[in-house]
Motif scaffolding. Sequence first.
Motif, PDB file in Angstrom:
ATOM      1  N   LEU A  24      16.966  -1.229   0.218  1.00 49.60           N
ATOM      2  CA  LEU A  24      17.608  -1.344   1.524  1.00 49.60           C
ATOM      3  C   LEU A  24      16.641  -1.047   2.668  1.00 49.60           C
ATOM      4  O   LEU A  24      16.818  -1.551   3.774  1.00 49.60           O
ATOM      5  N   GLU A  25      15.617  -0.260   2.401  1.00 47.62           N
ATOM      6  CA  GLU A  25      14.598   0.025   3.409  1.00 47.62           C
ATOM      7  C   GLU A  25      13.460  -0.992   3.381  1.00 47.62           C
ATOM      8  O   GLU A  25      12.537  -0.904   4.177  1.00 47.62           O
ATOM      9  N   ASN A  26      13.535  -1.924   2.432  1.00 47.77           N
ATOM     10  CA  ASN A  26      12.474  -2.915   2.226  1.00 47.77           C
ATOM     11  C   ASN A  26      11.122  -2.235   2.025  1.00 47.77           C
ATOM     12  O   ASN A  26      10.101  -2.650   2.578  1.00 47.77           O
ATOM     13  N   ASP A  27      11.115  -1.193   1.223  1.00 51.60           N
ATOM     14  CA  ASP A  27       9.909  -0.430   0.896  1.00 51.60           C
ATOM     15  C   ASP A  27       9.201  -1.123  -0.264  1.00 51.60           C
ATOM     16  O   ASP A  27       9.389  -0.788  -1.437  1.00 51.60           O
ATOM     17  N   ALA A  28       8.388  -2.116   0.085  1.00 52.38           N
ATOM     18  CA  ALA A  28       7.744  -2.960  -0.937  1.00 52.38           C
ATOM     19  C   ALA A  28       6.851  -2.163  -1.877  1.00 52.38           C
ATOM     20  O   ALA A  28       6.795  -2.458  -3.074  1.00 52.38           O
ATOM     21  N   ALA A  29       6.173  -1.158  -1.366  1.00 53.15           N
ATOM     22  CA  ALA A  29       5.272  -0.368  -2.221  1.00 53.15           C
ATOM     23  C   ALA A  29       6.059   0.394  -3.288  1.00 53.15           C
ATOM     24  O   ALA A  29       5.665   0.420  -4.461  1.00 53.15           O
ATOM     25  N   THR A  30       7.163   1.002  -2.884  1.00 47.74           N
ATOM     26  CA  THR A  30       7.981   1.731  -3.858  1.00 47.74           C
ATOM     27  C   THR A  30       8.620   0.773  -4.850  1.00 47.74           C
ATOM     28  O   THR A  30       8.634   1.034  -6.058  1.00 47.74           O
ATOM     29  N   LEU A  31       9.129  -0.356  -4.373  1.00 49.42           N
ATOM     30  CA  LEU A  31       9.718  -1.338  -5.276  1.00 49.42           C
ATOM     31  C   LEU A  31       8.686  -1.853  -6.267  1.00 49.42           C
ATOM     32  O   LEU A  31       8.970  -1.992  -7.460  1.00 49.42           O
ATOM     33  N   ASP A  32       7.479  -2.128  -5.788  1.00 53.14           N
ATOM     34  CA  ASP A  32       6.413  -2.582  -6.680  1.00 53.14           C
ATOM     35  C   ASP A  32       6.142  -1.542  -7.772  1.00 53.14           C
ATOM     36  O   ASP A  32       5.991  -1.894  -8.942  1.00 53.14           O
ATOM     37  N   ALA A  33       6.115  -0.285  -7.388  1.00 51.53           N
ATOM     38  CA  ALA A  33       5.852   0.780  -8.361  1.00 51.53           C
ATOM     39  C   ALA A  33       6.971   0.902  -9.388  1.00 51.53           C
ATOM     40  O   ALA A  33       6.738   1.397 -10.495  1.00 51.53           O
ATOM     41  N   MET A  34       8.168   0.425  -9.045  1.00 51.04           N
ATOM     42  CA  MET A  34       9.301   0.543  -9.957  1.00 51.04           C
ATOM     43  C   MET A  34       9.399  -0.607 -10.954  1.00 51.04           C
ATOM     44  O   MET A  34      10.167  -0.527 -11.903  1.00 51.04           O
ATOM     45  N   PHE A  35       8.634  -1.670 -10.733  1.00 47.39           N
ATOM     46  CA  PHE A  35       8.617  -2.778 -11.687  1.00 47.39           C
ATOM     47  C   PHE A  35       7.475  -2.602 -12.672  1.00 47.39           C
ATOM     48  O   PHE A  35       6.399  -2.107 -12.313  1.00 47.39           O
ATOM     49  N   LEU A  36       7.697  -3.029 -13.893  1.00 43.36           N
ATOM     50  CA  LEU A  36       6.650  -3.028 -14.903  1.00 43.36           C
ATOM     51  C   LEU A  36       5.565  -4.002 -14.469  1.00 43.36           C
ATOM     52  O   LEU A  36       5.854  -5.161 -14.173  1.00 43.36           O
ATOM     53  N   HIS A  37       4.347  -3.540 -14.389  1.00 49.99           N
ATOM     54  CA  HIS A  37       3.224  -4.385 -13.952  1.00 49.99           C
ATOM     55  C   HIS A  37       2.730  -5.198 -15.142  1.00 49.99           C
ATOM     56  O   HIS A  37       1.771  -4.826 -15.817  1.00 49.99           O
ATOM     57  N   SER A  38       3.410  -6.312 -15.363  1.00 49.52           N
ATOM     58  CA  SER A  38       3.154  -7.148 -16.530  1.00 49.52           C
ATOM     59  C   SER A  38       3.467  -8.599 -16.210  1.00 49.52           C
ATOM     60  O   SER A  38       4.356  -8.886 -15.394  1.00 49.52           O
ATOM     61  N   ASP A  39       2.785  -9.498 -16.885  1.00 50.39           N
ATOM     62  CA  ASP A  39       3.120 -10.914 -16.780  1.00 50.39           C
ATOM     63  C   ASP A  39       4.454 -11.220 -17.457  1.00 50.39           C
ATOM     64  O   ASP A  39       5.035 -12.274 -17.232  1.00 50.39           O
ATOM     65  N   ALA A  40       4.936 -10.290 -18.283  1.00 50.10           N
ATOM     66  CA  ALA A  40       6.189 -10.488 -19.008  1.00 50.10           C
ATOM     67  C   ALA A  40       7.407 -10.011 -18.207  1.00 50.10           C
ATOM     68  O   ALA A  40       8.541 -10.222 -18.637  1.00 50.10           O
ATOM     69  N   THR A  41       7.198  -9.399 -17.056  1.00 52.49           N
ATOM     70  CA  THR A  41       8.309  -8.939 -16.227  1.00 52.49           C
ATOM     71  C   THR A  41       8.950 -10.146 -15.554  1.00 52.49           C
ATOM     72  O   THR A  41       8.260 -10.993 -14.997  1.00 52.49           O
ATOM     73  N   VAL A  42      10.289 -10.211 -15.605  1.00 51.59           N
ATOM     74  CA  VAL A  42      11.016 -11.356 -15.059  1.00 51.59           C
ATOM     75  C   VAL A  42      12.066 -10.851 -14.074  1.00 51.59           C
ATOM     76  O   VAL A  42      12.745  -9.862 -14.321  1.00 51.59           O
ATOM     77  N   ARG A  43      12.187 -11.573 -12.945  1.00 45.74           N
ATOM     78  CA  ARG A  43      13.250 -11.298 -11.977  1.00 45.74           C
ATOM     79  C   ARG A  43      13.874 -12.631 -11.570  1.00 45.74           C
ATOM     80  O   ARG A  43      13.200 -13.503 -11.048  1.00 45.74           O
ATOM     81  N   TYR A  44      15.163 -12.773 -11.849  1.00 40.25           N
ATOM     82  CA  TYR A  44      15.924 -13.917 -11.368  1.00 40.25           C
ATOM     83  C   TYR A  44      16.700 -13.446 -10.144  1.00 40.25           C
ATOM     84  O   TYR A  44      17.517 -12.528 -10.235  1.00 40.25           O
ATOM     85  N   GLY A  45      16.462 -14.061  -9.006  1.00 37.05           N
ATOM     86  CA  GLY A  45      17.131 -13.674  -7.775  1.00 37.05           C
ATOM     87  C   GLY A  45      18.237 -14.635  -7.411  1.00 37.05           C
ATOM     88  O   GLY A  45      18.534 -15.582  -8.135  1.00 37.05           O
ATOM     89  N   VAL A  46      18.845 -14.385  -6.258  1.00 35.68           N
ATOM     90  CA  VAL A  46      19.946 -15.213  -5.787  1.00 35.68           C
ATOM     91  C   VAL A  46      19.504 -16.661  -5.625  1.00 35.68           C
ATOM     92  O   VAL A  46      20.229 -17.588  -5.985  1.00 35.68           O
ATOM     93  N   ALA A  47      18.308 -16.872  -5.090  1.00 34.03           N
ATOM     94  CA  ALA A  47      17.842 -18.239  -4.825  1.00 34.03           C
ATOM     95  C   ALA A  47      16.396 -18.440  -5.250  1.00 34.03           C
ATOM     96  O   ALA A  47      15.737 -19.358  -4.768  1.00 34.03           O
ATOM     97  N   GLU A  48      15.915 -17.604  -6.145  1.00 34.89           N
ATOM     98  CA  GLU A  48      14.512 -17.692  -6.546  1.00 34.89           C
ATOM     99  C   GLU A  48      14.328 -17.150  -7.963  1.00 34.89           C
ATOM    100  O   GLU A  48      15.212 -16.494  -8.496  1.00 34.89           O
ATOM    101  N   ILE A  49      13.176 -17.460  -8.526  1.00 33.72           N
ATOM    102  CA  ILE A  49      12.834 -17.043  -9.889  1.00 33.72           C
ATOM    103  C   ILE A  49      11.401 -16.535  -9.854  1.00 33.72           C
ATOM    104  O   ILE A  49      10.523 -17.188  -9.292  1.00 33.72           O
ATOM    105  N   GLN A  50      11.186 -15.376 -10.449  1.00 37.57           N
ATOM    106  CA  GLN A  50       9.827 -14.851 -10.541  1.00 37.57           C
ATOM    107  C   GLN A  50       9.502 -14.481 -11.987  1.00 37.57           C
ATOM    108  O   GLN A  50      10.281 -13.765 -12.626  1.00 37.57           O
ATOM    109  N   TYR A  51       8.377 -14.967 -12.446  1.00 34.46           N
ATOM    110  CA  TYR A  51       7.842 -14.604 -13.749  1.00 34.46           C
ATOM    111  C   TYR A  51       6.536 -13.858 -13.518  1.00 34.46           C
ATOM    112  O   TYR A  51       5.585 -14.420 -12.969  1.00 34.46           O
ATOM    113  N   GLY A  52       6.509 -12.609 -13.913  1.00 36.64           N
ATOM    114  CA  GLY A  52       5.305 -11.799 -13.777  1.00 36.64           C
ATOM    115  C   GLY A  52       5.282 -11.009 -12.482  1.00 36.64           C
ATOM    116  O   GLY A  52       5.902 -11.380 -11.479  1.00 36.64           O
ATOM    117  N   ILE A  53       4.575  -9.895 -12.515  1.00 35.48           N
ATOM    118  CA  ILE A  53       4.536  -8.980 -11.382  1.00 35.48           C
ATOM    119  C   ILE A  53       3.938  -9.628 -10.141  1.00 35.48           C
ATOM    120  O   ILE A  53       4.369  -9.320  -9.019  1.00 35.48           O
TER     121      ILE A  53
END
Length: 129
Positions: A24-53
């Motif tokens: 909610l604060e759009n704290d990109a650094a903290t959010l980045d630290a909370m994701f696994l730093h891997s090419d295998a990390t996947v995030r499907y969003g409302v209107a987008e798809i991301q494969y890898g950190i």
Amino acid sequence: MVVDDPETLAQVTAVFHAYETALLENDAATLDAMFLHSDATVRYGVAEIQYGIEEIRRFRSVQSPFTRTLSRTLITTYGHDLAIASTLFRRDDFPGQVGRQMQTWIRTADGWKVAAAHVSMIEDAAGAI
């Protein structure tokens, strides 16, 4: 396997709420630290798809803060190193819709990390959800 070990559940619940604050604060650094730093990390969003950190980082770099309210949050732990967090959310900028979010959290040497995430929106017929 122990399901919902109290100590593990408390840890994941705390990190889930810290994630929500950072989101909610759009704290990109903290959010980045909370994701696994891997090419295998996947995030499907409302209107987008991301494969890898790296794709997740590019997505986060152009986001803006927003507000939302959560409901029906359920966090379940499986053993001491895996958890699933599920929640519904509502945003004023998406009237008549309800959002759904699921995250797979894993314990690493650096703490709890999101290894997979899914966010989607659906019509909330008469506030039924």
